[in-house]
Every structure is written in structure tokens, then in C-alpha cells.
Scaffold this motif. Structure first.
Motif, mmCIF file in Angstrom:
data_model
loop_
_atom_site.group_PDB
_atom_site.id
_atom_site.type_symbol
_atom_site.label_atom_id
_atom_site.label_comp_id
_atom_site.label_asym_id
_atom_site.label_seq_id
_atom_site.Cartn_x
_atom_site.Cartn_y
_atom_site.Cartn_z
ATOM 1 N N THR A 113 29.602 33.411 34.163
ATOM 2 C CA THR A 113 29.185 32.895 32.856
ATOM 3 C C THR A 113 28.212 33.859 32.192
ATOM 4 O O THR A 113 28.290 34.112 30.984
ATOM 5 N N ALA A 114 27.302 34.427 32.957
ATOM 6 C CA ALA A 114 26.326 35.372 32.403
ATOM 7 C C ALA A 114 27.008 36.604 31.814
ATOM 8 O O ALA A 114 26.517 37.187 30.837
ATOM 9 N N ALA A 115 28.136 37.008 32.393
ATOM 10 C CA ALA A 115 28.837 38.179 31.885
ATOM 11 C C ALA A 115 29.322 37.965 30.460
ATOM 12 O O ALA A 115 29.324 38.891 29.636
ATOM 13 N N LEU A 116 29.714 36.747 30.151
ATOM 14 C CA LEU A 116 30.168 36.429 28.798
ATOM 15 C C LEU A 116 28.992 36.145 27.871
ATOM 16 O O LEU A 116 28.940 36.640 26.748
ATOM 17 N N ARG A 117 28.035 35.361 28.352
ATOM 18 C CA ARG A 117 26.950 34.882 27.496
ATOM 19 C C ARG A 117 25.773 35.849 27.388
ATOM 20 O O ARG A 117 25.054 35.852 26.397
ATOM 21 N N ASP A 118 25.550 36.652 28.437
ATOM 22 C CA ASP A 118 24.376 37.514 28.478
ATOM 23 C C ASP A 118 24.733 38.864 29.109
ATOM 24 O O ASP A 118 24.238 39.205 30.183
ATOM 25 N N PRO A 119 25.577 39.658 28.436
ATOM 26 C CA PRO A 119 26.000 40.937 29.025
ATOM 27 C C PRO A 119 24.846 41.885 29.311
ATOM 28 O O PRO A 119 24.924 42.708 30.225
ATOM 29 N N ALA A 120 23.744 41.770 28.550
ATOM 30 C CA ALA A 120 22.590 42.638 28.796
ATOM 31 C C ALA A 120 22.015 42.389 30.185
ATOM 32 O O ALA A 120 21.520 43.317 30.840
ATOM 33 N N LEU A 121 22.069 41.136 30.647
ATOM 34 C CA LEU A 121 21.588 40.808 31.985
ATOM 35 C C LEU A 121 22.411 41.541 33.037
ATOM 36 O O LEU A 121 21.858 42.071 34.008
ATOM 37 N N VAL A 122 23.720 41.561 32.860
ATOM 38 C CA VAL A 122 24.602 42.244 33.812
ATOM 39 C C VAL A 122 24.268 43.731 33.856
ATOM 40 O O VAL A 122 24.151 44.334 34.931
ATOM 41 N N ARG A 152 36.422 45.402 29.920
ATOM 42 C CA ARG A 152 36.119 46.684 29.277
ATOM 43 C C ARG A 152 34.683 46.755 28.769
ATOM 44 O O ARG A 152 34.115 47.835 28.624
ATOM 45 N N ARG A 153 34.080 45.610 28.521
ATOM 46 C CA ARG A 153 32.692 45.563 28.068
ATOM 47 C C ARG A 153 31.752 46.196 29.092
ATOM 48 O O ARG A 153 30.696 46.716 28.734
ATOM 49 N N PHE A 154 32.168 46.185 30.360
ATOM 50 C CA PHE A 154 31.282 46.667 31.429
ATOM 51 C C PHE A 154 31.748 47.974 32.058
ATOM 52 O O PHE A 154 31.276 48.361 33.125
ATOM 53 N N GLU A 155 32.660 48.665 31.402
ATOM 54 C CA GLU A 155 33.192 49.917 31.952
ATOM 55 C C GLU A 155 32.092 50.921 32.289
ATOM 56 O O GLU A 155 32.165 51.627 33.286
ATOM 57 N N ASP A 156 31.068 50.997 31.447
ATOM 58 C CA ASP A 156 30.024 51.990 31.651
ATOM 59 C C ASP A 156 28.727 51.379 32.180
ATOM 60 O O ASP A 156 27.665 52.000 32.114
ATOM 61 N N ALA A 157 28.814 50.166 32.705
ATOM 62 C CA ALA A 157 27.599 49.447 33.111
ATOM 63 C C ALA A 157 27.199 49.712 34.561
ATOM 64 O O ALA A 157 26.083 49.395 34.962
ATOM 65 N N ILE A 200 24.419 31.724 38.929
ATOM 66 C CA ILE A 200 23.414 32.796 38.920
ATOM 67 C C ILE A 200 23.398 33.401 37.519
ATOM 68 O O ILE A 200 24.303 34.166 37.165
ATOM 69 N N ARG A 201 22.365 33.073 36.742
ATOM 70 C CA ARG A 201 22.360 33.455 35.332
ATOM 71 C C ARG A 201 21.032 34.012 34.846
ATOM 72 O O ARG A 201 20.833 34.207 33.661
ATOM 73 N N ARG A 202 20.113 34.276 35.783
ATOM 74 C CA ARG A 202 18.818 34.844 35.406
ATOM 75 C C ARG A 202 18.452 35.969 36.373
ATOM 76 O O ARG A 202 18.864 35.952 37.536
ATOM 77 N N GLN A 203 17.646 36.893 35.886
ATOM 78 C CA GLN A 203 17.280 38.048 36.703
ATOM 79 C C GLN A 203 16.563 37.630 37.979
ATOM 80 O O GLN A 203 16.816 38.177 39.054
ATOM 81 N N GLU A 204 15.679 36.624 37.869
ATOM 82 C CA GLU A 204 14.936 36.224 39.062
ATOM 83 C C GLU A 204 15.843 35.614 40.125
ATOM 84 O O GLU A 204 15.583 35.741 41.328
#
Length: 243
Positions: free
Chosen positions: A106-115, A155-160, A85-89
Motif C-alpha cells: 500500500t505504501a508503494a502506491l500511496r507514499d512512493p517517497a517512503l519506498v 516502473r515508478r521504482f526502476e531507479d529507486a 508496514i507503512r511508516r519508516q519507524e
């Protein structure tokens, strides 16, 4: 404390791998929906599902099996789903179909903005999957190991606003070696995000270990092979954990 039974999907069947190696798969049930129903009838509240083929392909490969599980269990089990699962749709589609929580690895590493975007759109329904080999994050169905430390990614997603981190020690996964308690508890203590332990739960002794004071920092743990092999008594485990 939540005990998540696991259904890993390969070729439409319920399997378990050893250390994430696709050529070392044991088939436990050719009917994942029937297996999910059995878990629901046992008294579990959550189900952890991974599309293993999808994790390698980068898109759903066992969608029909997942949909069959969702149809079978209805509201009796909350399902969290990961794998490809690597795309918004894709995220939107699975949430609309009834998945309670989508896991992005994988998306968390490659596309943190998506997360971040997904977590903002769907509070409480997005988890980050962190799979570590030797402390470093592995992606693409564990086929590639990055230079990113597991804690740094968390830690990259602490405030996400993500609902949970599903942390897997790959070297312990599917081999009944016991959870990597030191690394898992350290991660849970280092971040405010709830952490679910995955990989290695091997026996009722591990269930007892989950009740110890230091382990209470965890949201729960995932069990696969030990449940299927009967090394963990599901009903006794649920009683011990107070579910």
C-alpha cells in the motif's frame, strides 16, 4: 530460482485465504514458529510472511507471531515480511528485529517517497509488493482497487534501488489455479527489478514451468496452499529449482 514458502498470519495463526477474502481462511497451523522451523528443516532458504490483519489495519497485528518465527529460525531462514508496514519507524523496527527484507505494498502506491527513502537507507532489504486485480493495483489488504496499472507502479521504482517486486495476481491467489505466467513474465521482462511470482502455484507442473527458459527471468515464486496440501513435494521442488 528461489522457492518461498508462505506463512500468512491471521489471529496469530498460519492461514491461507482464497483471493484475499478474510472470511475464506483455512487454518493450517496454529503455531507459525513451528511451521517456519519445519520449512527450514526441509531446506528452504527464504520464508515469505504476511500479516494479513496488519494489511487491513495499517499497522502490525501479528507482531508476536512474527517475532516468535524470527526467534525460532535464527539464521536458518531469511524472512521477508509484508502487511501493514507503512511508516519508516515500522520498517526500521522490523529490520532491527531480524527481518531480511520488508515488503511495502500500500505504501508503494500511496507514499512512493517512503519506498525510495527506505531503499536508499537499506540497500537490498526493501521490496515492493504489487497486488493486481484485473491488471490494476489493489491496496489496503486488497480491499481497494486503484486505477494504477501494475506495470506503471513497477516502473515508478526502476531507479529507486528496491531489491525485488513481489507480484501477486489476486484472482489466482489461494485457489490453485496456476500462476498468471503471461502477466508475471511480461512484468519481469519490462523492468530491471527482480520479480517474485505470487498467487496460484498449484502443482509440480508449475515447478517444472519455473525451469523453462522464459521463466528464468523471475527471481523466484511463492507457494502456500499447494505446499500445505502436499500438491507440491517441497524437497523435489527445491531439487528441480537448484536451490
Amino acid at each position: 530460482m528461489i522457492l518461498f514458502p508462505a506463512i500468512d498470519l491471521k489471529g496469530g495463526e498460519c492461514v491461507r485465504l482464497q483471493r484475499g477474502e478474510m472470511d475464506r481462511a483455512t487454518i493450517y497451523n496454529a503455531d507459525p514458529a513451528a511451521q517456519a522451523l519445519a520449512f527450514a528443516e526441509t531446506g528452504f532458504s527464504w520464508l515469505h510472511m504476511v500479516d494479513l490483519d496488519g494489511a487491513f489495519a495499517g499497522e502490525s497485528r501479528n507482531g508476536a507471531a512474527v517475532e516468535a518465527v524470527l526467534a525460532a529460525v535464527g539464521q536458518s531462514l531469511q524472512v521477508q515480511l509484508g502487511g501493514g508496514i507503512r511508516r519508516q519507524e515500522q520498517i526500521e523496527a522490523w529490520l532491527e528485529k531480524g527481518v531480511a527484507r520488508v515488503i511495502l505494498g500500500t505504501a508503494a502506491l500511496r507514499d512512493p517517497a517512503l519506498v525510495r527513502e527506505a531503499a536508499q537507507r537499506h540497500p537490498g532489504r526493501i521490496a515492493v509488493g504489487i497486488d493486481a486485480r484485473g491488471g490494476r493495483v489493489a491496496v489496503e489488504g486488497w480491499a481497494e482497487t486503484s486505477d494504477m496499472e501494475a506495470l506503471d507502479l513497477a516502473r515508478r521504482f526502476e531507479d529507486a534501488g528496491v531489491a525485488a517486486i513481489v507480484y501477486t495476481d489476486i484472482d489466482r491467489d489461494g485457489v490453485l489455479a496456476g500462476i498468471n505466467w503471461e502477466a508475471t513474465i511480461a512484468l519481469a521482462e519490462a523492468v530491471a527489478i527482480p520479480v517474485v511470482a505470487s498467487g496460484g502455484l498449484a502443482s509440480m507442473a508449475d515447478i517444472v514451468r519455473l525451469t523453462m527458459p522464459d521463466a528464468r527471468v523471475l527471481e523466484g515464486a511463492i507457494s502456500g496452499r499447494a505446499l500445505y496440501d502436499g500438491r507440491i513435494d517441497a524437497r523435489a521442488a527445491l531439487q528441480l529449482l537448484g536451490e
